[in-house]
Scaffold this active site. Structure first.
Site, mmCIF file in Angstrom:
data_model
loop_
_atom_site.group_PDB
_atom_site.id
_atom_site.type_symbol
_atom_site.label_atom_id
_atom_site.label_comp_id
_atom_site.label_asym_id
_atom_site.label_seq_id
_atom_site.Cartn_x
_atom_site.Cartn_y
_atom_site.Cartn_z
ATOM 1 N N CYS A 167 -0.438 4.082 2.263
ATOM 2 C CA CYS A 167 -0.225 3.900 3.707
ATOM 3 C C CYS A 167 1.240 4.130 4.080
ATOM 4 O O CYS A 167 1.529 4.714 5.123
ATOM 5 C CB CYS A 167 -0.581 2.471 4.142
ATOM 6 N N ASP A 168 2.167 3.673 3.254
ATOM 7 C CA ASP A 168 3.570 3.601 3.678
ATOM 8 C C ASP A 168 4.510 4.538 2.931
ATOM 9 O O ASP A 168 5.690 4.618 3.276
ATOM 10 C CB ASP A 168 4.081 2.156 3.514
ATOM 11 N N CYS B 30 0.833 -1.201 0.000
ATOM 12 C CA CYS B 30 0.000 0.000 0.000
ATOM 13 C C CYS B 30 0.873 1.258 0.000
ATOM 14 O O CYS B 30 1.429 1.628 1.046
ATOM 15 C CB CYS B 30 -0.911 -0.009 1.231
#
Ligand SMILES: Cc1cc2nc3c(=O)[nH]c(=O)nc-3n(C[C@H](O)[C@H](O)[C@H](O)COP(=O)(O)OP(=O)(O)OC[C@H]3O[C@@H](n4cnc5c(N)ncnc54)[C@H](O)[C@@H]3O)c2cc1C
Length: 322
Positions: A152-153, A149
């Protein structure tokens, strides 16, 4: 909601005596749309959300192709809007995952890690999960440089070099997003052409931080405490080389989350549930919507539409079988 408190002392799942009208399994675009329609039909649907409220859509930074948002909308923001809208009409949420189901008798039984529910109808919308590369280093370095992701990261990779594995829409969308943080984003693709849509391909080609390695697969992810590189193999020549990188983002497709429904409803060899145009599965009273049964379109708007259709059909089923 009535609870069987005696079970709390025996570590048995709490068994609810109430029989629900409809339980929606999953809280992605399909499940939340189903919940909205079922709520507006005054069925007070219970949604078992699994691990991700908003589903895969909430993993992406921006969704530009969901109608009604001409400037795009954040993926997690869209999920929250879906949730709030269904809640306003009476949808209820349990932050729990389905572990087993019994569709052989009516009312149907749905089991989670800690609870057991009875229901007259079910909408399965448990979506899909990212495929893994299944290569050395992947598991041990997940969260230490391996990610599924970008949204997200990505922040953790400021001024770092990352690779993106895959060649579809998700790979390019997420790769482009990662260029906000990373010093370079190298897409590794097993073919010499991308599957992604033309607009995304043009954007990626025009972005100075994006690079491509064609006809190559990742054989191993290297690193101890963190990712340091990937071993690549050229699929045409068989030649192997080490490509240094700080991060590996994997976008190589998805597998439907249907293991717990195997032999309970009909599905194809890949685990996609068979459902007709009314979202009916092989078992009356059990409906399916979204990526659990759609291996073709895989879009928020399509999943949301299927969720709405499933709820309308579940409402008719309940009326006819009252
Ligand atoms: C990185 C990325 C970017 C994307 N970008 C776009 C885009 O720009 N536009 C677009 O239209 N689409 C996009 N998509 C695709 C889109 O997100 C999906 O098609 C859509 O989310 C599918 O919806 P769904 O409800 O069918 O399933 P999912 O979104 O997969 O939701 C599944 C739900 O089921 C739940 N669940 C799973 N297992 C269980 C269980 N055992 N018990 C209970 N609940 C469970 C999960 O927690 C989740 O709530 C993107 C996808 C990704 C991964």
């Amino acid at each position: 909601m009535e609870l069987n408190l005696t079970n709390l002392q025996t570590n048995q799942p709490q068994s609810h005596t109430k029989i629900e009208d409809v339980i929606v399994l999953g809280a992605g675009p399909a499940g939340l749309s189903a919940a909205l329609y079922a709520a507006r039909a005054e069925l007070s649907p219970l949604v078992l959300t699994g691990m991700s409220l908003g589903g895969q859509a909430s993993l992406t930074h921006s969704i530009e192709n969901y109608p009604g948002f001409p400037d795009g909308v954040g993926g997690s923001e869209l999920g929250e809007l879906f949730q709030k809208q269904a809640e306003r009409f009476g949808a209820r949420y349990e932050y729990d995952s389905v572990t087993d189901v019994d569709f052989s008798k009516h009312p149907f039984i749905i089991k989670t890690y800690s609870q057991e529910f009875k229901t007259r109808s079910v909408i399965i919308s448990t979506g899909a999960s990212p495929n893994l590369l299944n290569i050395p280093g992947e598991k041990s370095l997940t969260g230490r440089g391996v990610s599924y992701c970008g949204t997200c990261d990505g922040w953790f990779f400021k001024e770092k070099k990352v690779v993106v594995v895959g060649g579809g829409d998700s790979a390019l969308e997420e790769g482009l997003f990662l260029t906000r943080f990373a010093s370079s984003v190298t897409v590794i693709h097993r073919r010499d052409q991308l599957r992604a849509g033309k607009i995304l391909q043009t954007r990626a080609a025009d972005n100075p931080k994006m690079n491509f390695i064609w006809n190559s697969v990742v054989k191993e992810i290297q690193g101890e405490a963190a990712v340091t590189g990937v071993v690549l193999e050229n699929v045409l020549t068989g030649e192997q080389s080490v490509f240094p990188t700080d991060g590996v983002f994997v976008f190589i497709g998805h597998t439907p989350n249907t293991e717990m429904f195997r032999n309970k409803v009909d599905m194809d060899e890949h685990g996609y549930i068979f459902a007709n145009s009314k979202m009916e599965t092989s078992r009356p009273g059990i409906f399916a919507a979204g990526e659990v049964m759609d291996s073709t379109f895989k879009q928020v708007v399509v999943s949301a539409g299927m969720g709405a259709a499933a709820a309308i059909q579940a409402t008719r089923f309940l009326e006819e079988n009252e």
